[in-house]
Write an enzyme that holds these catalytic residues in place. Structure first.
Site, PDB file in Angstrom:
ATOM      1  N   TRP A  12       0.844  -1.344  -0.106  1.00 63.14           N
ATOM      2  CA  TRP A  12       0.093  -0.026   0.037  1.00 63.14           C
ATOM      3  C   TRP A  12       0.802   1.359   0.134  1.00 63.14           C
ATOM      4  O   TRP A  12       0.727   2.347  -0.827  1.00 63.14           O
ATOM      5  CB  TRP A  12      -0.942  -0.013   1.172  1.00 63.14           C
ATOM      6  CG  TRP A  12      -1.956   0.921   1.195  1.00 63.14           C
ATOM      7  CD1 TRP A  12      -2.350   1.669   2.350  1.00 63.14           C
ATOM      8  CD2 TRP A  12      -2.760   1.699   0.335  1.00 63.14           C
ATOM      9  NE1 TRP A  12      -3.285   2.861   2.080  1.00 63.14           N
ATOM     10  CE2 TRP A  12      -3.577   2.846   0.865  1.00 63.14           C
ATOM     11  CE3 TRP A  12      -2.953   1.255  -1.074  1.00 63.14           C
ATOM     12  CZ2 TRP A  12      -4.597   3.368  -0.150  1.00 63.14           C
ATOM     13  CZ3 TRP A  12      -3.850   2.121  -1.832  1.00 63.14           C
ATOM     14  CH2 TRP A  12      -4.401   3.114  -1.403  1.00 63.14           C
ATOM     15  N   ARG A  32      11.212  -0.154   7.278  1.00 67.80           N
ATOM     16  CA  ARG A  32      12.224  -0.838   8.070  1.00 67.80           C
ATOM     17  C   ARG A  32      13.197  -1.699   7.199  1.00 67.80           C
ATOM     18  O   ARG A  32      14.230  -2.114   7.422  1.00 67.80           O
ATOM     19  CB  ARG A  32      11.721  -1.520   9.312  1.00 67.80           C
ATOM     20  CG  ARG A  32      10.977  -0.692  10.107  1.00 67.80           C
ATOM     21  CD  ARG A  32      10.452  -1.439  11.408  1.00 67.80           C
ATOM     22  NE  ARG A  32       9.616  -0.750  12.193  1.00 67.80           N
ATOM     23  CZ  ARG A  32       9.906   0.246  13.047  1.00 67.80           C
ATOM     24  NH1 ARG A  32      11.426   0.564  13.403  1.00 67.80           N
ATOM     25  NH2 ARG A  32       9.254   1.049  13.915  1.00 67.80           N
ATOM     26  N   GLY A 115     -11.153   4.522   1.043  1.00 68.23           N
ATOM     27  CA  GLY A 115     -11.995   4.267  -0.164  1.00 68.23           C
ATOM     28  C   GLY A 115     -11.803   3.173  -0.783  1.00 68.23           C
ATOM     29  O   GLY A 115     -10.799   2.138  -0.276  1.00 68.23           O
ATOM     30  N   ALA A 119      -4.234  -1.999  -3.857  1.00 65.12           N
ATOM     31  CA  ALA A 119      -2.814  -1.455  -4.132  1.00 65.12           C
ATOM     32  C   ALA A 119      -2.453  -1.863  -5.344  1.00 65.12           C
ATOM     33  O   ALA A 119      -2.020  -0.818  -5.988  1.00 65.12           O
ATOM     34  CB  ALA A 119      -1.878  -1.879  -2.699  1.00 65.12           C
ATOM     35  N   LYS A 170     -15.579  -1.715   7.745  1.00 69.70           N
ATOM     36  CA  LYS A 170     -16.107  -2.486   6.474  1.00 69.70           C
ATOM     37  C   LYS A 170     -15.295  -3.653   6.697  1.00 69.70           C
ATOM     38  O   LYS A 170     -15.374  -4.770   5.906  1.00 69.70           O
ATOM     39  CB  LYS A 170     -16.034  -1.814   5.312  1.00 69.70           C
ATOM     40  CG  LYS A 170     -14.753  -1.005   5.012  1.00 69.70           C
ATOM     41  CD  LYS A 170     -13.559  -2.118   4.382  1.00 69.70           C
ATOM     42  CE  LYS A 170     -12.113  -1.475   4.223  1.00 69.70           C
ATOM     43  NZ  LYS A 170     -11.237  -2.372   3.371  1.00 69.70           N
ATOM     44  N   SER A 233      -9.167  -9.225  -1.229  1.00 75.29           N
ATOM     45  CA  SER A 233      -9.154  -8.445  -0.146  1.00 75.29           C
ATOM     46  C   SER A 233      -8.633  -9.530   0.949  1.00 75.29           C
ATOM     47  O   SER A 233      -9.175 -10.517   1.005  1.00 75.29           O
ATOM     48  CB  SER A 233     -10.674  -7.962   0.070  1.00 75.29           C
ATOM     49  OG  SER A 233     -10.889  -8.053   1.601  1.00 75.29           O
ATOM     50  N   ARG A 234      -7.754  -9.079   1.777  1.00 74.40           N
ATOM     51  CA  ARG A 234      -7.288  -9.821   2.875  1.00 74.40           C
ATOM     52  C   ARG A 234      -8.268 -10.345   3.850  1.00 74.40           C
ATOM     53  O   ARG A 234      -8.446 -11.406   4.429  1.00 74.40           O
ATOM     54  CB  ARG A 234      -6.137  -9.197   3.375  1.00 74.40           C
ATOM     55  CG  ARG A 234      -4.893  -9.203   2.497  1.00 74.40           C
ATOM     56  CD  ARG A 234      -3.640  -8.789   3.326  1.00 74.40           C
ATOM     57  NE  ARG A 234      -3.712  -7.405   3.802  1.00 74.40           N
ATOM     58  CZ  ARG A 234      -2.919  -6.886   4.940  1.00 74.40           C
ATOM     59  NH1 ARG A 234      -1.801  -7.670   5.377  1.00 74.40           N
ATOM     60  NH2 ARG A 234      -3.206  -5.620   5.359  1.00 74.40           N
ATOM     61  N   ASN A 235      -9.256  -9.243   4.115  1.00 73.85           N
ATOM     62  CA  ASN A 235     -10.288  -9.568   5.134  1.00 73.85           C
ATOM     63  C   ASN A 235     -11.324 -10.622   4.469  1.00 73.85           C
ATOM     64  O   ASN A 235     -11.523 -11.490   5.391  1.00 73.85           O
ATOM     65  CB  ASN A 235     -10.951  -8.011   5.427  1.00 73.85           C
ATOM     66  CG  ASN A 235      -9.924  -7.412   6.199  1.00 73.85           C
ATOM     67  OD1 ASN A 235     -10.044  -7.349   7.444  1.00 73.85           O
ATOM     68  ND2 ASN A 235      -9.462  -6.516   5.486  1.00 73.85           N
ATOM     69  N   GLU A 260      -6.777  -6.684   8.713  1.00 72.56           N
ATOM     70  CA  GLU A 260      -7.274  -5.700   9.987  1.00 72.56           C
ATOM     71  C   GLU A 260      -8.562  -5.962  10.659  1.00 72.56           C
ATOM     72  O   GLU A 260      -8.277  -5.421  11.656  1.00 72.56           O
ATOM     73  CB  GLU A 260      -7.019  -4.288   9.247  1.00 72.56           C
ATOM     74  CG  GLU A 260      -5.825  -3.620   8.646  1.00 72.56           C
ATOM     75  CD  GLU A 260      -4.968  -3.027   9.629  1.00 72.56           C
ATOM     76  OE1 GLU A 260      -4.984  -3.379  11.183  1.00 72.56           O
ATOM     77  OE2 GLU A 260      -4.223  -2.299   9.467  1.00 72.56           O
TER      78      GLU A 260
END
Length: 316
Positions: A12, A32, A115, A119, A170, A233-235, A260
């Protein structure tokens, strides 16, 4: 030419750095470790670095680290407006990320970008539209102007609460939507979960001072539509994999949950209880993530809820 800093060199942060360079900015991209950059060529206007002092003398800083890491990286940011690009609530405190900034660095100018935005598509230059919110609308407009490019449209807003909560909550709904598909319950069920999930988001957001119209915009319906309908989407993928029987421990990398929403579910439920707002879908996700219920049992509990007397009761 504006000079922007980006903290976070993951997918991202890298995409935002590339988009900002396309918009004509000079960009310092800090991470890092820069090993994750190997798959994406950077424009000449983007300088990647692991040296925090390279972020000095920038016009704004984009914080593109996961929500649970925002507090830890704030000391690295120079004195410049901060744009929060993560979507979540801090698990330990339940705070919105702008509230985390206010607690750690009171007086700093802060905005949030949120929004429908995968990525990879942003990095490829595909059309993307998002909301950029700050309590100071003039600040939101100035920051949006710095970042806007030919295919990257930013809509300024002064509803910081609504934009942050829409983006954070969301993710929780997307986990539920992915679980529905993983169980093979069909598209009707997913549409119902997404729609009722939006109602939960709106109830809590309005109770915390957001405007309902914000939840109907890019950072609400738009982001939910993208996130909850794609395994990109990871979610959504997390919910899908949990429903197919994979334990959460297998979906964890370096001590961080895959998505997340796994962190935000519990924080959202605590906020709901504190404000007397019922969040049955978020509670079901929390119970699954915390190991209290299986996905199938959580879905069954939702289906056994007493039928409502009315879909949208009159406002009181």
């Amino acid at each position: 030419m504006p000079r922007l800093g980006v903290i976070g060199a993951g997918a991202w942060g890298t995409a935002l750095a590339i988009a900002a360079a396309r918009a004509g900015a000079e960009v310092v991209l800090w991470g890092r470790s820069l090993h994750r950059l190997s798959g994406r060529a950077l424009p000449v206007a983007v300088r990647a670095t692991t040296v925090p002092s390279d972020l000095q003398r920038v016009d704004a800083v984009l914080l593109a680290v996961p929500a649970q890491q925002v507090r830890a990286v704030l000391p690295l940011a120079p004195a410049a407006p901060l744009v929060l690009c993560a979507k979540g609530l801090e698990q330990a405190t339940g705070l919105r990320l702008s509230e985390v900034v206010a607690a750690v660095r009171p007086g700093d100018a802060v905005a949030a970008l949120s929004g429908p935005s995968f990525a990879a598509e942003l990095a490829e230059g595909k059309p993307t539209a998002v909301t950029l919110a700050a309590a100071d609308l003039d600040l939101a407009r100035r920051l949006a102007e710095m970042l806007a490019g030919p295919a990257f449209r930013l809509y300024p807003s002064d509803d910081l609460v609504g934009v942050e909560l829409g983006g954070a909550l969301k993710n929780v709904v997307a986990i539920a939507a992915g679980a529905v598909i993983g169980l093979g319950l069909g598209e009707n069920a997913r549409a119902a979960v997404v729609t009722r999930g939006l109602a939960e988001i709106a109830r809590l957001a309005e109770a915390l001072g957001a405007r309902r119209a914000t939840l109907l915009g890019l950072s609400g319906v738009g982001d939910l539509l993208l996130t909850a309908t794609s395994l990109t989407s990871r979610n959504t993928r997390l919910g899908h994999e949990l429903a197919r029987g994979r334990p959460l421990a297998e979906l964890t990398a370096a001590g961080q949950p895959l998505a997340e929403g796994a962190w935000t579910a519990g924080a959202a439920c605590r906020l709901g209880r504190a404000h007397g707002i019922e969040l049955p879908i978020a509670e079901a996700v929390r119970q699954v993530v915390d190991g209290e219920l299986s996905v199938a049992a959580a879905v069954d509990a939702l289906l056994r809820r007493p039928p409502p007397a009315q879909e949208f009761p009159p406002a009181t």
